[in-house]
Write a protein that holds these residues in place. Structure first.
Motif, PDB file in Angstrom:
ATOM      1  N   UNK A 201       0.850  -1.199   0.000  1.00 49.58           N
ATOM      2  CA  UNK A 201       0.000   0.000   0.000  1.00 49.58           C
ATOM      3  C   UNK A 201       0.891   1.258   0.000  1.00 49.58           C
ATOM      4  N   UNK A 202       1.689   1.448  -1.042  1.00 47.48           N
ATOM      5  CA  UNK A 202       2.569   2.620  -1.075  1.00 47.48           C
ATOM      6  C   UNK A 202       1.807   3.900  -1.426  1.00 47.48           C
ATOM      7  N   UNK A 203       2.333   5.021  -0.961  1.00 46.95           N
ATOM      8  CA  UNK A 203       1.785   6.341  -1.281  1.00 46.95           C
ATOM      9  C   UNK A 203       2.943   7.277  -1.580  1.00 46.95           C
ATOM     10  N   UNK A 204       2.785   8.078  -2.610  1.00 43.76           N
ATOM     11  CA  UNK A 204       3.763   9.128  -2.929  1.00 43.76           C
ATOM     12  C   UNK A 204       3.306  10.437  -2.294  1.00 43.76           C
ATOM     13  N   UNK A 205       4.216  11.116  -1.597  1.00 45.49           N
ATOM     14  CA  UNK A 205       3.982  12.491  -1.139  1.00 45.49           C
ATOM     15  C   UNK A 205       4.911  13.376  -1.960  1.00 45.49           C
ATOM     16  N   UNK A 206       4.338  14.239  -2.777  1.00 47.56           N
ATOM     17  CA  UNK A 206       5.123  15.066  -3.703  1.00 47.56           C
ATOM     18  C   UNK A 206       5.079  16.523  -3.277  1.00 47.56           C
ATOM     19  N   UNK A 207       6.239  17.179  -3.338  1.00 48.64           N
ATOM     20  CA  UNK A 207       6.307  18.554  -2.874  1.00 48.64           C
ATOM     21  C   UNK A 207       7.055  19.488  -3.809  1.00 48.64           C
ATOM     22  N   UNK A 208       7.583  20.555  -3.222  1.00 51.02           N
ATOM     23  CA  UNK A 208       8.203  21.633  -3.993  1.00 51.02           C
ATOM     24  C   UNK A 208       9.397  21.163  -4.802  1.00 51.02           C
ATOM     25  N   UNK A 209      10.107  20.139  -4.322  1.00 51.57           N
ATOM     26  CA  UNK A 209      11.265  19.652  -5.061  1.00 51.57           C
ATOM     27  C   UNK A 209      10.906  19.161  -6.444  1.00 51.57           C
ATOM     28  N   UNK A 210       9.709  18.588  -6.584  1.00 50.18           N
ATOM     29  CA  UNK A 210       9.238  18.148  -7.897  1.00 50.18           C
ATOM     30  C   UNK A 210       8.955  19.359  -8.776  1.00 50.18           C
ATOM     31  N   UNK A 211       8.290  20.367  -8.212  1.00 48.42           N
ATOM     32  CA  UNK A 211       7.964  21.571  -8.977  1.00 48.42           C
ATOM     33  C   UNK A 211       9.216  22.337  -9.389  1.00 48.42           C
ATOM     34  N   UNK A 229      -0.879   5.735  -5.557  1.00 44.82           N
ATOM     35  CA  UNK A 229      -1.626   6.980  -5.333  1.00 44.82           C
ATOM     36  C   UNK A 229      -0.691   8.101  -4.898  1.00 44.82           C
ATOM     37  N   UNK A 230      -1.085   9.325  -5.233  1.00 43.13           N
ATOM     38  CA  UNK A 230      -0.245  10.503  -4.967  1.00 43.13           C
ATOM     39  C   UNK A 230      -0.990  11.493  -4.087  1.00 43.13           C
ATOM     40  N   UNK A 231      -0.316  11.954  -3.033  1.00 48.15           N
ATOM     41  CA  UNK A 231      -0.798  13.034  -2.191  1.00 48.15           C
ATOM     42  C   UNK A 231       0.095  14.249  -2.399  1.00 48.15           C
ATOM     43  N   UNK A 232      -0.510  15.422  -2.508  1.00 51.02           N
ATOM     44  CA  UNK A 232       0.250  16.655  -2.637  1.00 51.02           C
ATOM     45  C   UNK A 232       0.602  17.189  -1.262  1.00 51.02           C
ATOM     46  N   UNK A 233       1.870  17.552  -1.063  1.00 52.90           N
ATOM     47  CA  UNK A 233       2.283  18.159   0.199  1.00 52.90           C
ATOM     48  C   UNK A 233       1.622  19.532   0.345  1.00 52.90           C
ATOM     49  N   UNK A 234       1.706  20.071   1.539  1.00 54.83           N
ATOM     50  CA  UNK A 234       1.085  21.362   1.893  1.00 54.83           C
ATOM     51  C   UNK A 234       1.348  22.423   0.832  1.00 54.83           C
ATOM     52  N   UNK A 235       0.267  22.941   0.266  1.00 55.30           N
ATOM     53  CA  UNK A 235       0.275  24.019  -0.721  1.00 55.30           C
ATOM     54  C   UNK A 235       1.130  23.699  -1.947  1.00 55.30           C
ATOM     55  N   UNK A 236       1.035  22.451  -2.387  1.00 61.40           N
ATOM     56  CA  UNK A 236       1.694  22.039  -3.638  1.00 61.40           C
ATOM     57  C   UNK A 236       0.670  21.325  -4.526  1.00 61.40           C
ATOM     58  N   UNK A 237      -0.572  21.859  -4.555  1.00 61.51           N
ATOM     59  CA  UNK A 237      -1.694  21.240  -5.261  1.00 61.51           C
ATOM     60  C   UNK A 237      -1.363  20.818  -6.683  1.00 61.51           C
ATOM     61  N   UNK A 238      -0.675  21.698  -7.411  1.00 61.13           N
ATOM     62  CA  UNK A 238      -0.492  21.494  -8.850  1.00 61.13           C
ATOM     63  C   UNK A 238       0.705  20.624  -9.184  1.00 61.13           C
ATOM     64  N   UNK A 239       1.268  19.924  -8.200  1.00 63.80           N
ATOM     65  CA  UNK A 239       2.408  19.048  -8.442  1.00 63.80           C
ATOM     66  C   UNK A 239       1.980  17.796  -9.225  1.00 63.80           C
ATOM     67  N   UNK A 240       0.665  17.509  -9.218  1.00 61.18           N
ATOM     68  CA  UNK A 240       0.134  16.324  -9.894  1.00 61.18           C
ATOM     69  C   UNK A 240      -1.276  16.675 -10.352  1.00 61.18           C
ATOM     70  N   UNK A 241      -1.677  16.328 -11.585  1.00 60.44           N
ATOM     71  CA  UNK A 241      -3.011  16.723 -12.068  1.00 60.44           C
ATOM     72  C   UNK A 241      -4.116  16.154 -11.183  1.00 60.44           C
ATOM     73  N   UNK A 242      -4.950  17.066 -10.654  1.00 63.30           N
ATOM     74  CA  UNK A 242      -5.947  16.661  -9.667  1.00 63.30           C
ATOM     75  C   UNK A 242      -7.038  15.759 -10.244  1.00 63.30           C
ATOM     76  N   UNK A 243      -7.206  15.791 -11.553  1.00 65.05           N
ATOM     77  CA  UNK A 243      -8.205  14.935 -12.184  1.00 65.05           C
ATOM     78  C   UNK A 243      -7.695  13.546 -12.507  1.00 65.05           C
ATOM     79  N   UNK A 244      -6.438  13.293 -12.253  1.00 62.99           N
ATOM     80  CA  UNK A 244      -5.836  11.993 -12.586  1.00 62.99           C
ATOM     81  C   UNK A 244      -6.369  10.907 -11.650  1.00 62.99           C
ATOM     82  N   UNK A 245      -6.502   9.709 -12.166  1.00 62.36           N
ATOM     83  CA  UNK A 245      -7.050   8.590 -11.390  1.00 62.36           C
ATOM     84  C   UNK A 245      -6.192   8.230 -10.180  1.00 62.36           C
TER      85      UNK A 245
END
Length: 550
Positions: A201-211, A229-245
């Motif tokens: 059950x892995x989860x990615x947490x993506x943040x400013x370093x990606x941006x 599945x991907x979670x966006x870190x605090x105030x990094x909403x656009x790091x991953x398309x929100x409509x993506x499955x």
């Protein structure tokens, strides 16, 4: 090449590709202003207060405008703009701060506005330095730009004595240094791949370093390849398309418990360019000791800083993801990602239900999503009003959000100016509460003067809403210091020369937004909000009753 210190500064800015210089001038900077007069390639964006100018510079850089450069005079100007320096550090934003300092002959003698600026700013930035020798200006400034851009980007502060600006030097300039993009070793990659294969059950947490690495597309490829599945870190909403499955939510203040469960239930966290800070980890309560953590960050100081980790890789996010994508992965059951996406869709679903008698912030966000183009860029201030945007707005493209991870009040509207200057062809909308907007409202004149067509929304409930919420939770009914009075925001906008609109119900917002989108200059829309509707899930009365029962 013989020139003054001030002329050398402008030459460095030109060579480093600076097109906009933000700030408020001071008398000791008059030599630099004069040198700037002769350089048409650099526009001086004069703000009405140094804090607002620093927010503009930070957002300009955060939106992809290059290194943000801001100017502040001596101690008083410097202290005003320090909030922007702190924000740039928290946001990992490349910024060079030029501060005025008194003549070096007067240092240590209680000179006018004397402060040890390099020492004062040291905890807030990557490097702070004072320059009193004009001959050192070119190499120190060029190093400042390199440090601001490299590694984990951030602010660099340069204090400039008055005599250094006047004195002449024999200037020599070097070419800007290339930025190092470290890549993980084969052993690191193979170890990462092996450990990931053990996760269920892995989860990615993506943040400013990606941006900052421009690695968003590679992140999508990696997540899809591994069905994670991907979670966006605090105030990094656009790091991953929100409509993506595979997108499963944003870790914000007050994240819906069902979304936090995605983090809690994971048996492995893959942290890419994100700090496991207080907000992302929900007060350090959503990540447990038993969870395995693999962390990739360009700054080795971030590895294991908040939690013990199983593997840490010091690498640029783009380089790391490229290296990982060269491998084949054992894919966990897609049921895990599908179930978490279903939860996200359930708790963020917006129902179309406009109201004629009051403002429902759900409907405000729904209308923004309906009318704004997908490449519109949103900025926001600190405050409870932002919870609706953080939860319900769907960011579909990269580089469409600029926010302050520092939680600075007063950020939203000045940030929109910086973003608009970086992207004059884009629609830019700021969201603010009345408390935050009033901290930097004077920058609306800057928007008018520069003819910047920003749309500034102000959610007006006549209070510091987040403070009131915390008061009611801890001390039900004992309200002090959070109630506010406000001007007539429509008349105030008009006094500045902007267009002002007011909506008292969410049904009227659709037309107000259409008017604003068609305008050629700045528009402020006041959204008169019910003070009771203090947060996404609770009213003041509900919070108060819950606190009393406890």
């Amino acid at each position: 090449m013989k020139m003054s210190g001030a002329q050398a500064i402008i030459e460095v800015l030109k060579r480093e590709g600076v097109r906009h210089l933000f700030g408020v001038p001071g008398e000791n900077f008059t030599p630099m202003m004069d040198a700037l007069y002769d350089e048409p390639s650099i526009a001086f964006i004069v703000g009405r207060q140094e804090g607002g100018a620093a927010f503009m510079a930070e957002a300009y850089a955060g939106a992809g405008g290059g290194v943000g450069v801001v100017l502040g005079a001596r101690a008083v100007g410097a202290t005003n703009l320090s909030i922007g320096v702190h924000t740039a550090m928290e946001n990992s934003t490349p910024m060079v701060v030029l501060l005025g300092q008194l003549d070096s002959r007067f240092r240590g003698r209680e000179g006018f506005q004397e402060v040890d600026l390099d020492r004062m700013f040291a905890p807030l930035c990557k490097w702070s330095v004072e320059v009193s020798n004009a001959q050192r200006l070119p190499d120190i400034l060029q190093r400042a730009f390199h440090l601001a851009r490299s590694g984990r980007p951030g602010p660099v502060v340069v204090s400039l004595t008055e005599d250094a600006l006047h004195d002449e030097l024999q200037a020599h300039f070097s070419e800007p240094l290339a930025i190092s993009r470290p890549r993980p070793s084969p052993d690191e990659v193979s170890g990462f791949v092996r450990r990931l294969a053990e996760a269920r059950r892995p989860v990615i947490i993506a943040g400013a370093g990606v941006k900052r690495a421009g690695a968003e597309a590679l992140l999508v490829q990696f997540a899809e390849r591994c069905a994670i599945p991907v979670l966006a870190a605090w105030r990094r909403h656009d790091v991953f398309p929100n409509g993506h499955r595979l997108y499963c939510g944003h870790l914000q203040m007050g994240t819906h418990p069902a979304l936090v469960d995605t983090l809690r239930q994971a048996d492995m966290l893959i942290v890419i360019g994100a700090r496991l800070n207080e907000i992302t980890t929900q007060n350090y309560a959503a990540v447990s000791v038993g969870q395995r953590i693999l962390q990739i960050d360009i700054d080795d100081r971030m590895l294991g800083k908040a939690y013990p980790i199983e593997q840490g890789i010091v690498a640029d996010a783009n380089q790391a993801l490229e290296a990982l994508l060269e491998h084949t992965f054992a894919v966990p059951s897609e049921g895990w990602a599908q179930s978490r996406r279903a939860v996200y869709e359930d708790v963020t679903r917006l129902i179309v239900e406009p109201h004629e008698d009051y403002v429902d912030n759900w409907q405000i966000i729904r209308e923004l999503r309906a009318q704004l183009p997908d490449d519109a860029i949103l900025t926001n201030d600190a405050g409870n009003f932002a919870g609706w945007m953080h939860t319900f707005f769907s960011f579909r493209q990269t580089n469409t959000y600029v926010g302050a991870a520092s939680g600075a009040m007063g950020y939203g509207m000045p940030a929109a100016l910086g973003v608009q200057l970086a992207h004059p062809d884009k629609t830019v909308v700021s969201l603010s509460g009345d408390g935050g907007l009033m901290m930097t409202i004077q920058e609306l004149e800057t928007a008018v003067r520069l003819k910047l067509p920003i749309i500034a929304l102000v959610f007006n409930n006549n209070m510091y809403g987040s403070i009131r919420m915390h008061q009611e939770k801890a001390h039900p009914g004992r309200v002090i210091g959070s109630d506010l009075g406000n001007p007539d925001f429509v008349l105030l906008a008009q006094a500045f020369g902007a267009q002002g609109l007011r909506v008292t119900n969410d049904a009227a917002f659709a037309n107000a937004l259409r008017v604003a989108l068609a305008a050629s200059g700045p528009v402020l829309i006041e959204i008169v909000s019910d003070p009771q509707r203090i947060s996404v899930r609770q009213t003041i009365d509900q919070i108060r009753q819950s606190g009393i029962r406890q």
